[in-house]
Design a protein around this motif. Structure first.
Motif, mmCIF file in Angstrom:
data_model
loop_
_atom_site.group_PDB
_atom_site.id
_atom_site.type_symbol
_atom_site.label_atom_id
_atom_site.label_comp_id
_atom_site.label_asym_id
_atom_site.label_seq_id
_atom_site.Cartn_x
_atom_site.Cartn_y
_atom_site.Cartn_z
ATOM 1 N N LYS A 22 -4.830 5.421 -14.731
ATOM 2 C CA LYS A 22 -6.046 4.620 -14.730
ATOM 3 C C LYS A 22 -5.791 3.206 -15.245
ATOM 4 N N ALA A 23 -4.906 3.093 -16.238
ATOM 5 C CA ALA A 23 -4.658 1.784 -16.868
ATOM 6 C C ALA A 23 -3.565 0.992 -16.160
ATOM 7 N N LEU A 24 -2.508 1.661 -15.705
ATOM 8 C CA LEU A 24 -1.381 0.996 -15.049
ATOM 9 C C LEU A 24 -1.439 1.259 -13.546
ATOM 10 N N ARG A 25 -1.477 0.186 -12.775
ATOM 11 C CA ARG A 25 -1.603 0.342 -11.324
ATOM 12 C C ARG A 25 -0.604 -0.574 -10.626
ATOM 13 N N SER A 26 -0.355 -0.263 -9.376
ATOM 14 C CA SER A 26 0.575 -1.065 -8.575
ATOM 15 C C SER A 26 -0.046 -2.421 -8.261
ATOM 16 N N GLY A 27 0.821 -3.418 -8.125
ATOM 17 C CA GLY A 27 0.361 -4.757 -7.805
ATOM 18 C C GLY A 27 0.658 -5.133 -6.367
ATOM 19 N N ASP A 28 0.873 -6.422 -6.138
ATOM 20 C CA ASP A 28 1.123 -6.916 -4.792
ATOM 21 C C ASP A 28 2.513 -6.551 -4.291
ATOM 22 N N HIS A 29 3.403 -6.185 -5.202
ATOM 23 C CA HIS A 29 4.780 -5.869 -4.831
ATOM 24 C C HIS A 29 5.141 -4.489 -5.370
ATOM 25 N N PRO A 30 6.114 -3.827 -4.764
ATOM 26 C CA PRO A 30 6.475 -2.468 -5.208
ATOM 27 C C PRO A 30 6.904 -2.403 -6.664
#
Length: 506
Positions: free
Chosen positions: A374-382
């Protein structure tokens, strides 16, 4: 870099320099390094392995600093816990992190005894305790000449588990790697312009991130750290500032309020101070204005962060007054931005959840994959790992950030959303109110009723306070009731807690 390397490097450069001042004792860097070496070797001889957890249930002290660096040198994971912790919470934490070693002090032996033994035993740092007869004594251990085994750890290893309750009250452990601490401390030291001749006075508990990093950053920069256990006796603290030539003073809003309540202070009262910092909670605008008037020549850093990333933003001191109320911009080597409920980036001037990107962002929550996801999620890059803070901010046209409130603490009253911080800001502008805490409680008519707890320097009239709020706030934002208290309910880390305030009225 690993955290223990900060100490070994500082010892090479400043061996005979005072590293710590604590309880009337002074430890130079060579002694701090030697003591932590010997304690690490002792623990390894008892079977402590890389990745094992060591709980540090200690007040601020030089012994706590020795134990912390011994953990790192032995390849263990430090788990600092406030001595204010109650038995039930301590038992929960010990059951969660399953420590191999517990380090404590004699006065807490009764608390330790109630939660049961740890696998390999305990270490008492100050004096023997009949309640812990099998415990080792730090004084004896550090006199035994020994060196720890070579440390094969790397900076991606976990360094610390920092327990935080957040707004839910349920303890969860933030996993901080050596690399996280390296990045965070380097960034903060850079914008503070820290120096090796700094003398830092720390009254913040080293069981929590803000206080703990004072030790880490002081050692990294080769400074001197003066440890006190609290700010309970301000005149004593002021005397220490003068006696030790303190140049840096980390504060929280409650200690700022304590300073401002002293009637014997005038501009120039602290001639050695170079800067002060404020974090852990939002610093009210009236406090900022009064603090700057009291300390016109001292750099004041208003900052924002979470245990999950140590620090995220800071307000450059030269912008303190023209951007008053802001927590500033991203710290060096960090990116921050706001997103809407769908996770889409928002333009300047918008309001949304703060997201933090950088090498200081935590590894996740210990044994809590759902909370981590819930707190840590993927961004624009892998390779991206983004921290969704759960905090709502707005930006101005220059990109400076202004805190609004926690997503889960927004009050819904009369069909409108109310940010508690906005109401608190008005209350704190009322003469005589030094601290304020606004929260919602269930209400059959309005959904939630707005209540306020206040701490006052003098006797005040509730009707006058409500009238004052009515002249400055929308109708749906006016507190229904003002509750007068000598102090605000606080979490173990010392933060004023809306959840605890509401629970007091149940």
């Amino acid at each position: 870099m690993r955290i223990e390397s900060f100490l070994t490097d500082a010892t090479r450069r400043y061996a005979g320099k005072t590293a710590l001042v604590s309880q009337g004792e002074r430890l130079d860097y060579a002694t701090l390094n030697r003591y932590s070496d010997r304690l690490a070797a002792h623990w390894q001889s008892k079977g402590l392995k890389r990745g094992d957890r060591v709980v540090l249930l200690l007040d601020n002290s030089w012994q706590a600093a020795v134990a912390l660096f011994a953990c790192f040198k032995a390849g263990a994971i430090a788990v600092p816990i406030t001595p204010l912790t109650k038995g039930e919470r301590l038992a929960t934490i010990l059951g969660d992190c399953t420590p191999t070693i517990l380090v404590t002090q004699a006065r807490l032996a009764g608390l330790v005894e109630t939660v049961g033994p740890v696998p390999l035993g305990t270490l008492v740092v100050d004096k023997p305790s009949a309640k812990l007869p099998a415990a080792d004594l730090l004084e004896s251990v550090v006199q035994q000449d020994a060196s720890p085994l070579p440390n094969t750890g790397i900076d991606s290893d976990l360094a610390m588990l920092l327990y935080t309750s957040g707004s839910s009250g349920e303890p969860k452990a933030v996993m901080i790697s050596h690399g996280n601490a390296d990045a965070a401390s380097a960034s903060v030291l850079a914008y503070l312009d820290a120096r090796d001749d700094d003398v830092i006075l720390n009254t913040l508990p080293m069981s929590h991130g803000y206080g703990l990093y004072q030790l880490i950053m002081s050692v990294r920069s080769g400074a001197t750290l003066v440890l006190e256990r609290s700010f309970a006796f301000p005149q004593s603290i002021f005397a220490t500032i003068a006696a030790e030539g303190v140049t840096a003073l980390p504060l929280v809003p409650s200690t700022v309020a304590t300073i401002l309540a002293q009637d014997n202070l005038a501009p120039g009262a602290f001639p050695t101070l170079r800067y002060i910092t404020s974090a852990a909670a939002n610093l009210p605008v009236p406090h900022i204005e009064r603090l700057k008037a009291l300390m016109p020549d001292i750099r004041i850093y208003v900052m924002y962060g979470q245990t999950e990333c140590k620090r995220a933003t800071y307000l450059p001191p030269e912008r303190l007054l023209d951007k008053i109320g802001s927590v500033g911009i991203a710290i060096p080597n960090t990116e921050v931005f706001l997103v809407d409920p769908d996770g889409q980036r928002l333009p300047l001037g918008a309001e949304g959840e703060l997201v933090v990107r950088g090498p200081h962002v935590m590894q996740g929550y210990w044994q809590a994959p759902d909370k981590t996801a819930k707190a840590l999620r993927s961004g624009d890059h892998p390779w991206d790992k983004l921290l969704f803070t759960g905090d709502i901010f707005r930006t101005d046209s220059d990109g400076f950030l202004y805190f609004i409130g926690r997503k889960d603490e927004i009050i819904k009253s009369r069909g409108e959303k109310v940010a508690p911080a906005a109401v608190e800001a008005v209350l704190l502008a009322f003469p005589g109110i030094s601290e304020a805490l606004v929260f919602g409680v269930p209400d059959e008519v309005h959904g939630e009723a707005i209540l306020a707890m206040v701490v006052c320097a003098q006797e005040l009239d509730e009707r006058e306070i409500v009238k004052y709020c009515a002249s400055r706030l929308e109708d749906y934002m006016i507190p229904k009731t003002i509750l007068f208290r000598n102090d605000l309910p606080r979490t173990p880390s010392g933060k004023a807690s809306r959840r605890l305030a509401a629970a007091m009225l149940e």
